[in-house]
Design an enzyme around this catalytic site. Structure first.
Site, PDB file in Angstrom:
ATOM      1  N   HIS A 297      -7.101  -1.703   5.537  1.00  0.00           N
ATOM      2  CA  HIS A 297      -6.206  -0.757   6.205  1.00  0.00           C
ATOM      3  C   HIS A 297      -6.783   0.645   6.012  1.00  0.00           C
ATOM      4  O   HIS A 297      -7.875   0.800   5.477  1.00  0.00           O
ATOM      5  CB  HIS A 297      -4.814  -0.907   5.580  1.00  0.00           C
TER       6      HIS A 297
ATOM      7  N   ASP B 115       6.150   4.150   4.902  1.00  0.00           N
ATOM      8  CA  ASP B 115       7.042   3.088   5.390  1.00  0.00           C
ATOM      9  C   ASP B 115       7.071   1.861   4.469  1.00  0.00           C
ATOM     10  O   ASP B 115       7.811   0.920   4.728  1.00  0.00           O
ATOM     11  CB  ASP B 115       6.707   2.690   6.837  1.00  0.00           C
ATOM     12  N   HIS B 116       6.305   1.881   3.389  1.00  0.00           N
ATOM     13  CA  HIS B 116       6.293   0.750   2.456  1.00  0.00           C
ATOM     14  C   HIS B 116       6.773   1.117   1.053  1.00  0.00           C
ATOM     15  O   HIS B 116       6.996   0.228   0.238  1.00  0.00           O
ATOM     16  CB  HIS B 116       4.888   0.131   2.400  1.00  0.00           C
TER      17      HIS B 116
ATOM     18  N   HIS C  56       6.708  -6.190  10.870  1.00  0.00           N
ATOM     19  CA  HIS C  56       6.095  -4.867  10.992  1.00  0.00           C
ATOM     20  C   HIS C  56       5.803  -4.524  12.464  1.00  0.00           C
ATOM     21  O   HIS C  56       4.683  -4.217  12.860  1.00  0.00           O
ATOM     22  CB  HIS C  56       4.792  -4.794  10.162  1.00  0.00           C
TER      23      HIS C  56
ATOM     24  N   HIS D   2       0.825  -1.206   0.000  1.00  0.00           N
ATOM     25  CA  HIS D   2       0.000   0.000   0.000  1.00  0.00           C
ATOM     26  C   HIS D   2       0.859   1.256   0.000  1.00  0.00           C
ATOM     27  O   HIS D   2       2.069   1.203   0.236  1.00  0.00           O
ATOM     28  CB  HIS D   2      -0.969   0.006   1.186  1.00  0.00           C
TER      29      HIS D   2
ATOM     30  N   HIS E 121       1.732   3.779   1.843  1.00  0.00           N
ATOM     31  CA  HIS E 121       2.166   4.485   3.040  1.00  0.00           C
ATOM     32  C   HIS E 121       3.693   4.586   2.977  1.00  0.00           C
ATOM     33  O   HIS E 121       4.359   3.663   2.503  1.00  0.00           O
ATOM     34  CB  HIS E 121       1.750   3.736   4.311  1.00  0.00           C
TER      35      HIS E 121
ATOM     36  N   ASP F 189      -0.155  -4.656   7.210  1.00  0.00           N
ATOM     37  CA  ASP F 189      -0.981  -3.478   7.420  1.00  0.00           C
ATOM     38  C   ASP F 189      -2.457  -3.757   7.126  1.00  0.00           C
ATOM     39  O   ASP F 189      -2.995  -3.397   6.078  1.00  0.00           O
ATOM     40  CB  ASP F 189      -0.445  -2.267   6.636  1.00  0.00           C
TER      41      ASP F 189
HETATM   42 ZN   LIG Z   1       3.232   0.148   7.708  1.00  0.00          ZN
HETATM   43 ZN   LIG Z   2       0.146   1.412   6.577  1.00  0.00          ZN
END
Ligand SMILES: [Zn+2]
Ligand SMILES: [Zn+2]
Length: 309
Positions: free
Chosen positions: A140, A66-67, A270, A62, A64, A211
């Site tokens: 999510h 951090d990904h 995670h 997804h 976000h 997530d």
């Molecule tokens: Zn994340």
């Molecule tokens: Zn996320």
């Protein structure tokens, strides 16, 4: 046929000095598949010192930070190797725009084609004769996908004694039978592969889920995984908060593994930056009460996935 999984990072939200962001790399006979690419993923990949050549495709859960913030760097890194084939990147909507805009604004010189495919929900997204990658929806705070990498059935074991009993001469006819073709003997008889081969055998399956809030539908998608990599961000007492932020507790991950059935082992990933390595033992314990074959993923850990049959 080797199949290895490398955990490039295990953290959520932000990279920590000893914990990179969640990312999984699969290597199958020299082909590399990357799942998620947060800030620092390329550093972790370098530290592993793999004799890596080319990433075949990248799968993004997804949009976000951090990904995905490691993607531009990874695309630059991939420019260091010659490649004729395009690099495929799969993920939810807006991934295409993100890749396109970063390339444009950063004036990135990239000497190969990048093909971005935006995916929605459950889909067979890549398939060849030997394996397939499918996506399925997670729940999510923005569109999010889980993935399975699944090998197809393999031919059964060849039984030479059966071939001999049928007077099939050793040599090219044996290899034809092993490849699933029927052969004609000089006396006019036809021998079919089923007569000399055992039952077809299962391939290996790896699932990647991160997530999401708990969803009963996940279990059915990840069942029979040889390796199930699943978010276990919080301890059980934070379940309410996890639900609000649409994340999983370690115990909920274990619940999914238990409901799924046929899972060989589950690696938690995670982790919330609030937890030290020591705290994570508590999350592990909570998960193992429900699903004993749980382990905590470690940065740059490698796992060799063997055939079960
Ligand atoms: Zn994340
Ligand atoms: Zn996320």
């Amino acid at each position: 046929m080797n199949l290895e999984a490398f955990i490039l990072g295990t953290g959520g939200m932000m990279p920590l000095p000893r914990r990179f962001l969640t990312s999984l790399l699969l290597r199958r006979e020299g082909d590399l598949f990357l799942f998620d690419c947060g800030e620092g993923t390329q550093v972790s990949l370098k530290m592993l010192n793999l004799r890596w050549k080319k990433i075949h495709s990248i799968f993004i859960s997804h949009m976000h930070a951090d990904h995905v913030t490691g993607l531009p760097g990874m695309l630059m890194l991939s420019s260091q190797v010659d490649r004729d084939e395009p690099l495929y990147i799969y993920g939810p909507k807006r991934l295409g725009k993100y890749v396109q805009e970063t390339r444009r604004i950063l004036d990135m010189y990239i000497n190969y084609d990048i093909v971005v495919r935006e995916i929605e929900g459950e889909q067979m997204i890549y398939e060849n004769n030997e394996y397939a990658v499918t996506s399925f929806p997670l729940d999510h705070t923005k569109p999010c996908l889980g993935y399975t990498f699944c090998e197809k059935m393999r031919p059964g074991v060849f039984h030479p004694e059966r071939a001999e009993a049928l007077s099939v001469p050793r040599g090219p006819l044996w290899s034809k039978l092993q490849q699933g073709e029927s052969v004609q003997l000089t006396d006019g008889r036809t021998v079919y592969p089923e007569q000399v081969m055992g039952d077809k055998r299962k391939g290996r399956k790896i699932s990647f889920v991160t997530d999401t809030t708990y969803l009963p539908g996940i279990a059915g998608k990840v069942k029979d995984s040889d390796l199930f990599i699943c978010e276990g961000m919080f301890e059980a007492k934070l379940e309410e908060a996890a639900r609000e932020k649409k994340h999983l507790t370690a115990r909920q991950a274990a619940q999914i593994a238990q409901e799924a059935g046929g899972i060989d082992k589950m690696g938690l990933i995670h982790f919330s930056p609030r937890y030290t390595e020591r705290d994570l033992q508590e999350l592990l314990k909570e998960a193992q009460e429900l699903f004993p074959d749980t382990f905590l993923c470690k940065d740059r850990q490698s796992l060799d996935i063997q055939f079960k049959e």
